[in-house]
Design a protein around this motif. Structure first.
Motif, PDB file in Angstrom:
ATOM      1  N   MET A 150      64.964  49.586  58.703  1.00 45.85           N
ATOM      2  CA  MET A 150      64.815  48.135  58.582  1.00 45.85           C
ATOM      3  C   MET A 150      65.412  47.497  59.825  1.00 45.85           C
ATOM      4  O   MET A 150      66.471  47.893  60.298  1.00 45.85           O
ATOM      5  CB  MET A 150      65.547  47.621  57.340  1.00 45.85           C
ATOM      6  N   GLN A 151      64.694  46.524  60.385  1.00 47.33           N
ATOM      7  CA  GLN A 151      65.220  45.796  61.535  1.00 47.33           C
ATOM      8  C   GLN A 151      65.001  44.301  61.339  1.00 47.33           C
ATOM      9  O   GLN A 151      63.975  43.866  60.823  1.00 47.33           O
ATOM     10  CB  GLN A 151      64.575  46.268  62.840  1.00 47.33           C
ATOM     11  N   THR A 152      66.001  43.538  61.771  1.00 47.37           N
ATOM     12  CA  THR A 152      65.905  42.088  61.704  1.00 47.37           C
ATOM     13  C   THR A 152      66.952  41.491  62.634  1.00 47.37           C
ATOM     14  O   THR A 152      67.670  42.206  63.328  1.00 47.37           O
ATOM     15  CB  THR A 152      66.096  41.591  60.258  1.00 47.37           C
ATOM     16  N   HIS A 153      67.007  40.166  62.655  1.00 41.32           N
ATOM     17  CA  HIS A 153      68.017  39.425  63.408  1.00 41.32           C
ATOM     18  C   HIS A 153      69.004  38.799  62.422  1.00 41.32           C
ATOM     19  O   HIS A 153      68.624  38.410  61.317  1.00 41.32           O
ATOM     20  CB  HIS A 153      67.381  38.295  64.223  1.00 41.32           C
ATOM     21  N   VAL A 154      70.253  38.677  62.856  1.00 42.49           N
ATOM     22  CA  VAL A 154      71.232  38.011  62.005  1.00 42.49           C
ATOM     23  C   VAL A 154      72.287  37.319  62.858  1.00 42.49           C
ATOM     24  O   VAL A 154      72.744  37.870  63.868  1.00 42.49           O
ATOM     25  CB  VAL A 154      71.909  39.011  61.032  1.00 42.49           C
ATOM     26  N   VAL A 165      61.631  42.425  59.304  1.00 48.77           N
ATOM     27  CA  VAL A 165      61.756  41.007  58.948  1.00 48.77           C
ATOM     28  C   VAL A 165      62.133  40.253  60.225  1.00 48.77           C
ATOM     29  O   VAL A 165      63.163  40.526  60.824  1.00 48.77           O
ATOM     30  CB  VAL A 165      62.837  40.812  57.876  1.00 48.77           C
ATOM     31  N   ARG A 166      61.323  39.286  60.630  1.00 51.00           N
ATOM     32  CA  ARG A 166      61.614  38.579  61.885  1.00 51.00           C
ATOM     33  C   ARG A 166      63.037  38.015  61.852  1.00 51.00           C
ATOM     34  O   ARG A 166      63.895  38.400  62.639  1.00 51.00           O
ATOM     35  CB  ARG A 166      60.581  37.463  62.124  1.00 51.00           C
ATOM     36  N   PHE A 167      63.279  37.073  60.992  1.00 55.83           N
ATOM     37  CA  PHE A 167      64.605  36.640  60.613  1.00 55.83           C
ATOM     38  C   PHE A 167      64.456  35.790  59.370  1.00 55.83           C
ATOM     39  O   PHE A 167      63.342  35.385  59.009  1.00 55.83           O
ATOM     40  CB  PHE A 167      65.383  35.979  61.747  1.00 55.83           C
ATOM     41  N   ALA A 168      65.538  35.570  58.658  1.00 50.48           N
ATOM     42  CA  ALA A 168      65.452  34.972  57.328  1.00 50.48           C
ATOM     43  C   ALA A 168      64.635  33.679  57.279  1.00 50.48           C
ATOM     44  O   ALA A 168      63.857  33.475  56.334  1.00 50.48           O
ATOM     45  CB  ALA A 168      66.858  34.749  56.772  1.00 50.48           C
ATOM     46  N   PRO A 169      64.757  32.764  58.262  1.00 52.29           N
ATOM     47  CA  PRO A 169      64.009  31.513  58.150  1.00 52.29           C
ATOM     48  C   PRO A 169      62.493  31.668  58.128  1.00 52.29           C
ATOM     49  O   PRO A 169      61.804  30.791  57.600  1.00 52.29           O
ATOM     50  CB  PRO A 169      64.466  30.724  59.389  1.00 52.29           C
ATOM     51  N   THR A 170      61.956  32.740  58.692  1.00 52.37           N
ATOM     52  CA  THR A 170      60.497  32.863  58.751  1.00 52.37           C
ATOM     53  C   THR A 170      59.932  33.725  57.624  1.00 52.37           C
ATOM     54  O   THR A 170      58.755  34.085  57.656  1.00 52.37           O
ATOM     55  CB  THR A 170      60.047  33.429  60.112  1.00 52.37           C
ATOM     56  N   SER A 171      60.733  34.042  56.637  1.00 47.83           N
ATOM     57  CA  SER A 171      60.236  34.739  55.446  1.00 47.83           C
ATOM     58  C   SER A 171      60.668  33.974  54.201  1.00 47.83           C
ATOM     59  O   SER A 171      61.821  33.556  54.074  1.00 47.83           O
ATOM     60  CB  SER A 171      60.770  36.171  55.369  1.00 47.83           C
ATOM     61  N   THR A 172      59.731  33.806  53.271  1.00 47.13           N
ATOM     62  CA  THR A 172      60.069  33.197  51.994  1.00 47.13           C
ATOM     63  C   THR A 172      60.914  34.174  51.182  1.00 47.13           C
ATOM     64  O   THR A 172      60.937  35.386  51.452  1.00 47.13           O
ATOM     65  CB  THR A 172      58.797  32.886  51.202  1.00 47.13           C
ATOM     66  N   PRO A 173      61.621  33.672  50.172  1.00 49.31           N
ATOM     67  CA  PRO A 173      62.352  34.593  49.296  1.00 49.31           C
ATOM     68  C   PRO A 173      61.456  35.682  48.713  1.00 49.31           C
ATOM     69  O   PRO A 173      61.892  36.839  48.571  1.00 49.31           O
ATOM     70  CB  PRO A 173      62.907  33.665  48.213  1.00 49.31           C
ATOM     71  N   ALA A 174      60.211  35.347  48.412  1.00 55.25           N
ATOM     72  CA  ALA A 174      59.297  36.361  47.859  1.00 55.25           C
ATOM     73  C   ALA A 174      59.022  37.458  48.882  1.00 55.25           C
ATOM     74  O   ALA A 174      58.942  38.644  48.529  1.00 55.25           O
ATOM     75  CB  ALA A 174      58.000  35.697  47.408  1.00 55.25           C
ATOM     76  N   VAL A 221      55.669  42.937  61.959  1.00 55.32           N
ATOM     77  CA  VAL A 221      56.627  41.855  61.729  1.00 55.32           C
ATOM     78  C   VAL A 221      56.199  41.039  60.502  1.00 55.32           C
ATOM     79  O   VAL A 221      55.010  40.755  60.308  1.00 55.32           O
ATOM     80  CB  VAL A 221      56.724  40.944  62.971  1.00 55.32           C
ATOM     81  N   LEU A 222      57.181  40.666  59.695  1.00 54.05           N
ATOM     82  CA  LEU A 222      56.939  39.863  58.497  1.00 54.05           C
ATOM     83  C   LEU A 222      57.335  38.415  58.768  1.00 54.05           C
ATOM     84  O   LEU A 222      58.486  38.127  59.082  1.00 54.05           O
ATOM     85  CB  LEU A 222      57.748  40.419  57.328  1.00 54.05           C
TER      86      LEU A 222
END
Length: 452
Positions: free
Chosen positions: A238-242, A212-221, A172-173
């Motif tokens: 690729m797996q994530t939440h949306v 990717v956990r979800f967008a809020p917990t990853s920086t743009p980088a 998880v990222l």
């Protein structure tokens, strides 16, 4: 190991030629929405499923010859193993946690549970317990979230390999908006992912998912790094939440004001592609749905979790009209059971609230052939076509007096299967096979004794 699980060291040796007798049900294509008599449904009552060297060799009505090891499960339902496209390994520890919506639930229950998986012993025990539980619920393939810790992905891959399962997972990222002990950084995360990909992706039945956990917990980088990994190797998942929860959607809009929508955050960096699985997708708009279809991605519908956390009601019909795959997912621990039947029961209720009726065919297809096709794995799993790996589950049609009475008066096939889908759960599972190897047997659920 539970009393009924058969791990790598205890599983029965795979016979070179195994024949299973029962009522075979699978699909040859997508059923129409709302149709009760559908040509995509393939039902072969009282037939033999022939398995040779772990693969389906054929189906026949007559008993096979003495060169086959025969198991007579007449009067039981035989299905392909279920495919769970979104579930969290460490969240078995927080299943059925009371009282909050998504963001509070993550901070109160999920993150503390996941932090413990930094310990290799905890991660290993958790992975083994989790995969044995999946098998005991009739799920033989899964796309799984571990934790941010590299060891959590390693131990999950190793446990999946030991059981011969089709398993898609990845570290998880998360490099922001998470507590101490659950954050990584862009460069170390990239190195960890590359090492795990080199060691596990495409090995045995394992596949790597950029997670990717979800967008809020990853920086743009970090999101850009994840997209670069996907572009470098088109075989990666690729797996994530949306768009699960309205408060989450509002948070994403503040964090990424340049993006048109939550989905657009991922699309801008190359995370949407044919092997992308997006969990939830409740609050996608029409333009978002068109993008999901154009990119060839799929949405994992998580009805039990959506109801339990009060996240919202997914519009399956709108997704079908947009033209993208919808698969079924338990999302444990937001979801309250690993049982696909219980999850399908909740899916029916979610759609019924919108005035739509989910047939057993549409539901079961989404958990078998439909999920396999969405993942690009229909050559391997999801149906009983010749050459597929024999991931097979054997079910009692009814357990207990209520279900038995209902089944006794059910008339046509859909009525019987819908009653089974609604009233059954893991207690109905007699046995689960992975590539022809028995990985689970319920005590007392032996095949029918041979006639003298």
């Amino acid at each position: 190991m539970t009393m009924t699980s058969l791990t790598a060291s205890t599983a029965a040796a795979r016979p070179s030629r195994l024949a299973l007798r029962g009522d075979l049900l699978d699909f040859t294509g997508p059923p129409a929405w709302g149709g009760l008599d559908d040509p995509a449904v393939r039902f072969r009552p009282d037939h033999w499923l022939l398995i040779e060297d772990g693969r389906v060799a054929g189906v026949q009505a007559e008993a096979p010859d003495a060169s086959w090891t025969c198991e007579d499960h007449r009067g039981r339902l035989i299905l392909p193993g279920f495919i769970d496209t979104h579930v969290h390994c460490p969240q078995l520890d927080v299943i059925a946690s009371y009282g909050t919506e998504l963001l509070d639930w993550l901070n109160t229950y999920t993150f503390p549970a996941e932090r413990r998986y930094a310990d290799p012993a905890v991660a290993r025990a958790g992975a083994e317990r989790f995969l044995d539980a999946l098998l005991a619920h009739g799920t033989t393939s899964a796309m799984v979230f571990p934790t941010v810790h590299k060891v959590a992905a390693e131990t999950l891959f190793e446990a999946g390999r030991a059981r011969g399962m089709r398993l898609l997972t990845g570290k998880v990222l998360m490099d922001r908006h998470a507590p101490d002990g659950l954050r990584d950084d862009v460069e170390q995360a990239r190195r960890d992912c590359e090492d795990l990909i080199s060691r596990f992706h495409g090995q045995d039945r394992l596949g790597y998912a950029v997670t990717v956990r979800f967008a809020p917990t990853s920086t743009p980088a970090q999101l850009a790094m994840a997209g670069a990994l996907c572009r470098q190797d088109a075989s990666l998942y690729m797996q994530t939440h949306v768009a699960e929860n309205r408060a989450e959607v509002e948070w994403v809009a503040k964090l990424f004001p340049e993006a048109r929508s939550y989905l657009d955050v991922y699309d801008r960096v190359g995370l949407l592609h044919e092997r992308a699985v997006l969990a939830h997708g409740i609050w996608l708009d029409a333009q978002d749905r068109a993008v999901v279809a154009e990119r060839g991605a799929q949405v994992a519908f998580c009805p039990s979790s959506n109801l339990f956390l009060g996240s919202g009601l997914f519009d399956w019909v709108a997704a079908r009209e947009a033209g993208f795959t919808v698969s079924l997912a338990s999302d444990v621990g937001g979801g309250t059971s690993l049982s696909t039947q219980r999850t399908l029961g909740d899916a029916y209720k979610v759609q019924a609230l919108a005035g739509r009726r989910l047939t057993a065919w549409a539901g079961l297809h989404a958990a078998t052939l439909g999920a396999a096709q969405g993942l690009g794995l229909s050559h391997e799993i999801g149906h009983f076509g010749v050459g597929t790996l024999a991931d097979v589950c054997i079910w009692d049609w009814a357990c207990g007096p209520v279900a038995e009475a209902r089944f006794a008066v059910a008339r046509e096939l859909h009525e019987k299967v819908f009653a089974w889908m609604t009233l059954s759960d893991e207690r109905n599972l007699a046995a689960a096979y992975v590539a022809g190897v028995a990985r689970y047997r319920r005590p007392g659920a032996a095949p029918v004794p041979p006639h003298p």
